[in-house]
Every structure is written in structure tokens, then in C-alpha cells.
Scaffold this motif. Structure first.
Motif, PDB file in Angstrom:
ATOM      1  N   THR A  44       0.845  -1.195   0.000  1.00  0.00           N
ATOM      2  CA  THR A  44       0.000   0.000   0.000  1.00  0.00           C
ATOM      3  C   THR A  44       0.876   1.239   0.000  1.00  0.00           C
ATOM      4  N   VAL A  45       0.556   2.173  -0.877  1.00  0.00           N
ATOM      5  CA  VAL A  45       1.331   3.417  -0.948  1.00  0.00           C
ATOM      6  C   VAL A  45       0.377   4.608  -0.920  1.00  0.00           C
ATOM      7  N   VAL A  46       0.893   5.737  -0.483  1.00  0.00           N
ATOM      8  CA  VAL A  46       0.100   6.955  -0.424  1.00  0.00           C
ATOM      9  C   VAL A  46       0.564   7.906  -1.525  1.00  0.00           C
ATOM     10  N   ALA A  47      -0.367   8.378  -2.351  1.00  0.00           N
ATOM     11  CA  ALA A  47      -0.045   9.434  -3.311  1.00  0.00           C
ATOM     12  C   ALA A  47      -0.603  10.730  -2.735  1.00  0.00           C
ATOM     13  N   TYR A  48       0.290  11.595  -2.283  1.00  0.00           N
ATOM     14  CA  TYR A  48      -0.137  12.867  -1.690  1.00  0.00           C
ATOM     15  C   TYR A  48      -0.135  13.933  -2.796  1.00  0.00           C
ATOM     16  N   VAL A  49      -1.335  14.400  -3.149  1.00  0.00           N
ATOM     17  CA  VAL A  49      -1.470  15.316  -4.280  1.00  0.00           C
ATOM     18  C   VAL A  49      -1.271  16.758  -3.817  1.00  0.00           C
ATOM     19  N   VAL A  50      -0.368  17.449  -4.486  1.00  0.00           N
ATOM     20  CA  VAL A  50      -0.043  18.841  -4.137  1.00  0.00           C
ATOM     21  C   VAL A  50      -0.511  19.757  -5.271  1.00  0.00           C
ATOM     22  N   ASP A  51      -1.151  20.849  -4.901  1.00  0.00           N
ATOM     23  CA  ASP A  51      -1.497  21.896  -5.868  1.00  0.00           C
ATOM     24  C   ASP A  51      -0.225  22.714  -6.107  1.00  0.00           C
ATOM     25  N   THR A  52       0.484  22.395  -7.191  1.00  0.00           N
ATOM     26  CA  THR A  52       1.805  23.000  -7.415  1.00  0.00           C
ATOM     27  C   THR A  52       1.753  24.525  -7.544  1.00  0.00           C
ATOM     28  N   PRO A  53       0.862  25.098  -8.398  1.00  0.00           N
ATOM     29  CA  PRO A  53       0.849  26.568  -8.511  1.00  0.00           C
ATOM     30  C   PRO A  53       0.634  27.265  -7.166  1.00  0.00           C
ATOM     31  N   ARG A  54      -0.248  26.717  -6.332  1.00  0.00           N
ATOM     32  CA  ARG A  54      -0.498  27.332  -5.023  1.00  0.00           C
ATOM     33  C   ARG A  54       0.705  27.218  -4.098  1.00  0.00           C
ATOM     34  N   SER A  55       1.517  26.175  -4.294  1.00  0.00           N
ATOM     35  CA  SER A  55       2.631  25.925  -3.395  1.00  0.00           C
ATOM     36  C   SER A  55       3.876  26.719  -3.747  1.00  0.00           C
ATOM     37  N   GLU A  56       3.766  27.565  -4.778  1.00  0.00           N
ATOM     38  CA  GLU A  56       4.906  28.418  -5.111  1.00  0.00           C
ATOM     39  C   GLU A  56       5.186  29.418  -4.000  1.00  0.00           C
ATOM     40  N   ASP A  57       4.174  29.678  -3.200  1.00  0.00           N
ATOM     41  CA  ASP A  57       4.366  30.530  -2.028  1.00  0.00           C
ATOM     42  C   ASP A  57       5.050  29.691  -0.946  1.00  0.00           C
ATOM     43  N   PRO A  58       6.236  30.146  -0.442  1.00  0.00           N
ATOM     44  CA  PRO A  58       7.013  29.312   0.485  1.00  0.00           C
ATOM     45  C   PRO A  58       6.239  28.899   1.742  1.00  0.00           C
ATOM     46  N   THR A  59       5.436  29.796   2.293  1.00  0.00           N
ATOM     47  CA  THR A  59       4.688  29.461   3.509  1.00  0.00           C
ATOM     48  C   THR A  59       3.670  28.360   3.231  1.00  0.00           C
ATOM     49  N   ALA A 101       2.222  25.416 -13.526  1.00  0.00           N
ATOM     50  CA  ALA A 101       3.508  25.794 -12.934  1.00  0.00           C
ATOM     51  C   ALA A 101       4.370  24.547 -12.795  1.00  0.00           C
ATOM     52  N   ALA A 102       5.571  24.575 -13.358  1.00  0.00           N
ATOM     53  CA  ALA A 102       6.494  23.439 -13.244  1.00  0.00           C
ATOM     54  C   ALA A 102       6.879  23.247 -11.780  1.00  0.00           C
ATOM     55  N   HIS A 103       7.168  22.009 -11.390  1.00  0.00           N
ATOM     56  CA  HIS A 103       7.467  21.750  -9.974  1.00  0.00           C
ATOM     57  C   HIS A 103       8.965  21.812  -9.672  1.00  0.00           C
ATOM     58  N   GLN A 104       9.731  22.369 -10.628  1.00  0.00           N
ATOM     59  CA  GLN A 104      11.177  22.469 -10.457  1.00  0.00           C
ATOM     60  C   GLN A 104      11.553  23.205  -9.162  1.00  0.00           C
ATOM     61  N   PHE A 105      10.838  24.284  -8.866  1.00  0.00           N
ATOM     62  CA  PHE A 105      11.137  25.066  -7.644  1.00  0.00           C
ATOM     63  C   PHE A 105      11.034  24.183  -6.396  1.00  0.00           C
ATOM     64  N   ALA A 106      10.029  23.289  -6.404  1.00  0.00           N
ATOM     65  CA  ALA A 106       9.818  22.414  -5.242  1.00  0.00           C
ATOM     66  C   ALA A 106      10.985  21.441  -5.094  1.00  0.00           C
ATOM     67  N   LEU A 107      11.433  20.895  -6.240  1.00  0.00           N
ATOM     68  CA  LEU A 107      12.574  19.968  -6.200  1.00  0.00           C
ATOM     69  C   LEU A 107      13.800  20.686  -5.653  1.00  0.00           C
ATOM     70  N   GLU A 108      13.976  21.947  -6.067  1.00  0.00           N
ATOM     71  CA  GLU A 108      15.136  22.717  -5.591  1.00  0.00           C
ATOM     72  C   GLU A 108      15.048  22.978  -4.089  1.00  0.00           C
ATOM     73  N   TRP A 109      13.856  23.340  -3.634  1.00  0.00           N
ATOM     74  CA  TRP A 109      13.678  23.603  -2.194  1.00  0.00           C
ATOM     75  C   TRP A 109      13.870  22.341  -1.368  1.00  0.00           C
ATOM     76  N   MET A 110      13.484  21.200  -1.937  1.00  0.00           N
ATOM     77  CA  MET A 110      13.617  19.947  -1.186  1.00  0.00           C
ATOM     78  C   MET A 110      15.060  19.470  -1.172  1.00  0.00           C
ATOM     79  N   GLU A 111      15.768  19.821  -2.247  1.00  0.00           N
ATOM     80  CA  GLU A 111      17.163  19.420  -2.395  1.00  0.00           C
ATOM     81  C   GLU A 111      18.064  20.258  -1.486  1.00  0.00           C
ATOM     82  N   ASP A 112      17.715  21.532  -1.328  1.00  0.00           N
ATOM     83  CA  ASP A 112      18.624  22.482  -0.699  1.00  0.00           C
ATOM     84  C   ASP A 112      17.824  23.406   0.224  1.00  0.00           C
ATOM     85  N   PHE A 113      17.845  23.108   1.523  1.00  0.00           N
ATOM     86  CA  PHE A 113      16.977  23.877   2.421  1.00  0.00           C
ATOM     87  C   PHE A 113      17.393  25.338   2.540  1.00  0.00           C
TER      88      PHE A 113
END
Ligand code: GTP
Length: 264
Positions: free
Chosen positions: A144-159, A189-201
Motif C-alpha cells: 500500500t502506498v500513499v499518493a499525496y497530491v499537491v497543488d503546485t501553482p499554489r505551493s509556489e508561495d514558500p509558507t 507551474a512546473a514543480h522544479q522550484f519544489a525539487l530545488e527547495w527539497m534538495e537544498d533547504f
């Protein structure tokens, strides 16, 4: 099992994919897209709807909570509001969940996946006894796995990004199941920003520090906590609208199912 040697009473197939996410993240649209993809690629799957209150679904569900529990009648009978009605309906369904599991077990040889859509209000599934019972019933029988769906455009805001990740983190710790961060709406909105934030705090902290309302010490400590969290999961970018990322999604599911078989 916590033996770590791969428990023998868990079948290899089907893989259960629990689709969860904040209201508006695009869960239902994504479910529809995933179902279309499985049809297109001859992937054998079942679709399950666990939202008692949904009016119409864009896809056909093989197993539907609404066939067993009538949400409006539950509301009347127990004199409940909408959320209480959904919660009670799910509780009633959870008491019969062993029957659902045996239906899937009987078909197990013909199924690769079971896609599970959860109620629109995320906490009804993630913070309820019935959600825990249903999750546990799945996870003790199938990978069993969980797919957690993220609204990428909304998540561009860091908070917003951080609170969304903290929520995902709490689901990981509550379910202890492999989690796939599914960045949806990448057509907007591409999720590249999220990958960068996750890679480098530090990159995340720089982005967050431009926000006036932000408390820097708290965010700094939290981003360190999340750094550890990110190490434990997979992420994919998808678009439920354009259909981008479906292969990547199912690859991540396969890898997560492997991880499941090794861990449980
Ligand atoms: P429920 O929780 O079941 O109500 O689903 P949901 O609220 O998580 O999401 P829903 O599928 O209803 O989608 C919410 C909105 O986002 C709708 O207007 C969708 O058309 C839109 N949407 C969903 N996925 C995508 C996507 O990949 N790209 C774009 N541009 N819009 C999307």
C-alpha cells in the motif's frame, strides 16, 4: 509485520494507491486521468471511491462507498451536519471493510492496482478512526502506498509550501507507508522550484525570508526537520489536465511498492 524480512502473508499484487490531498489539489481529476491511463496501457486495475458525499464522479468506480452507505440518510438518522455525516458514513463502511478486502483478494490475480479516492476534506480520512482502520486493513493485506497530491501553482508561495509539506510529513508518520509527493497541475507551474527547495533547504530559506509574515527561526528549524522527511520519499510532477507524468507516477508507485515489500 515489523520483522523487516518481508512478511509472507502480504501478497505482491495488487498495489493499493491511496490518493489523498487538500481540497482543490485536483484529486478527482487526477484519479480520472490515472484511470484513463490504465485503460490506455492495458494496466489492470480497480477503482474505489471512499467519498460518501460526492455527487458525481468522472470515472466508473468498481467499489463505491455510496453503494453501501447513503450519506443523506445517515445525516438524517443521526441528526448530523455534513462533516459528521461523512465521518459516520465512513465509520459504517469501515465496519464492513473485511468484505471489501475479500472482494479484492478474490480478484487479486487479475489486478495490478487499486486506485482509491478519498473524501474531499483530507482530515476526514487522515485523522479519523475509520481512515486508520481502512488504511491498516489494506496495508496488512497488500502493498500500500500513499499518493499525496499537491497543488503546485499554489505551493509556489514558500509558507504554503511548508505547511503543505508538514501535512504530508504528518501523514507519513501516521500511516508509515511509502509516500509519493505528486505535484499536480504542472501544466500551470512546473514543480522544479519544489525539487530545488527539497534538495537544498538554504534555497528554501532564502525564498521564505522574503516573506514578511514569516518567523525565521521557526522556519529554519522546520526546514531542517523537513530535510530528513524529503530523504524518505519520492516526488513526481503530473498534470491531470494534460496527462503529463503518468509513466513517472506509475514508476514511483512500483518503486514504492518494492520499498513496501522490503520493509513490512
Ligand atoms: P475533491 O477533493 O474530490 O473535491 O477533488 P479536488 O478538490 O482535490 O480537485 P478537483 O479534481 O475537483 O480539481 C480542482 C480544480 O483544479 C478543478 O477546477 C480542476 O479542473 C483543476 N485541476 C485539477 N487538476 C489540474 C491540472 O492538472 N491542471 C490544471 N490546470 N487544473 C487542474
Amino acid at each position: 509485520s515489523s520483522s523487516g524480512s518481508g512478511s509472507s502473508n502480504i501478497r505482491r499484487k495488487p498495489v493499493i494507491i491511496l490518493v489523498v490531498g487538500m481540497a482543490g489539489s485536483g484529486k478527482t481529476t487526477l484519479m480520472h486521468r490515472l484511470v484513463c491511463h490504465t485503460h490506455l496501457k492495458d494496466i489492470r486495475g480497480y477503482v474505489m471511491n471512499l467519498d460518501p458525499a460526492v455527487m458525481t464522479l468522472p470515472y466508473a468506480a468498481n467499489i463505491d462507498v455510496r453503494d453501501t452507505v447513503k450519506y443523506k440518510e445517515v445525516m438524517k438518522q443521526f441528526n448530523l451536519g455534513p462533516n459528521g455525516g461523512i465521518l459516520t458514513s465512513l465509520n459504517l463502511f469501515a465496519t464492513k471493510f473485511d468484505e471489501v478486502i475479500s472482494v479484492i483478494e478474490k480478484r487479486a490475480d487479475q489486478l495490478d492496482y487499486v486506485l482509491v479516492d478519498t473524501p474531499g476534506q483530507i482530515e476526514i480520512f487522515t485523522w479519523s478512526a475509520s481512515g486508520a482502520i481502512i488504511t491498516e486493513a489494506f496495508a496488512s493485506t497488500f502493498p500500500t502506498v500513499v499518493a499525496y497530491v499537491v497543488d503546485t501553482p499554489r505551493s509556489e508561495d514558500p509558507t504554503t509550501f511548508m505547511s503543505n509539506m508538514l501535512y504530508a510529513c504528518s501523514i507519513l508518520y501516521k500511516t508509515r507507508l511509502p509516500l509519493i509527493l505528486t505535484f499536480n497541475k504542472v501544466d500551470v507551474a512546473a514543480h522544479q522550484f519544489a525539487l530545488e527547495w527539497m534538495e537544498d533547504f538554504e534555497a528554501f530559506q532564502t525564498a521564505a525570508s522574503s516573506d514578511q509574515s514569516y518567523t525565521s527561526t521557526l522556519t529554519q528549524s522546520l526546514s531542517l526537520v523537513l530535510d530528513e522527511f524529503y530523504n524518505n520519499l519520492k516526488s513526481v510532477g503530473v498534470s491531470a489536465v494534460s496527462g503529463v507524468g503518468m509513466e513517472a507516477f506509475f514508476n514511483a508507485v512500483e518503486a514504492s511498492a518494492e520499498e513496501y515489500m522490503e520493509t513490512y
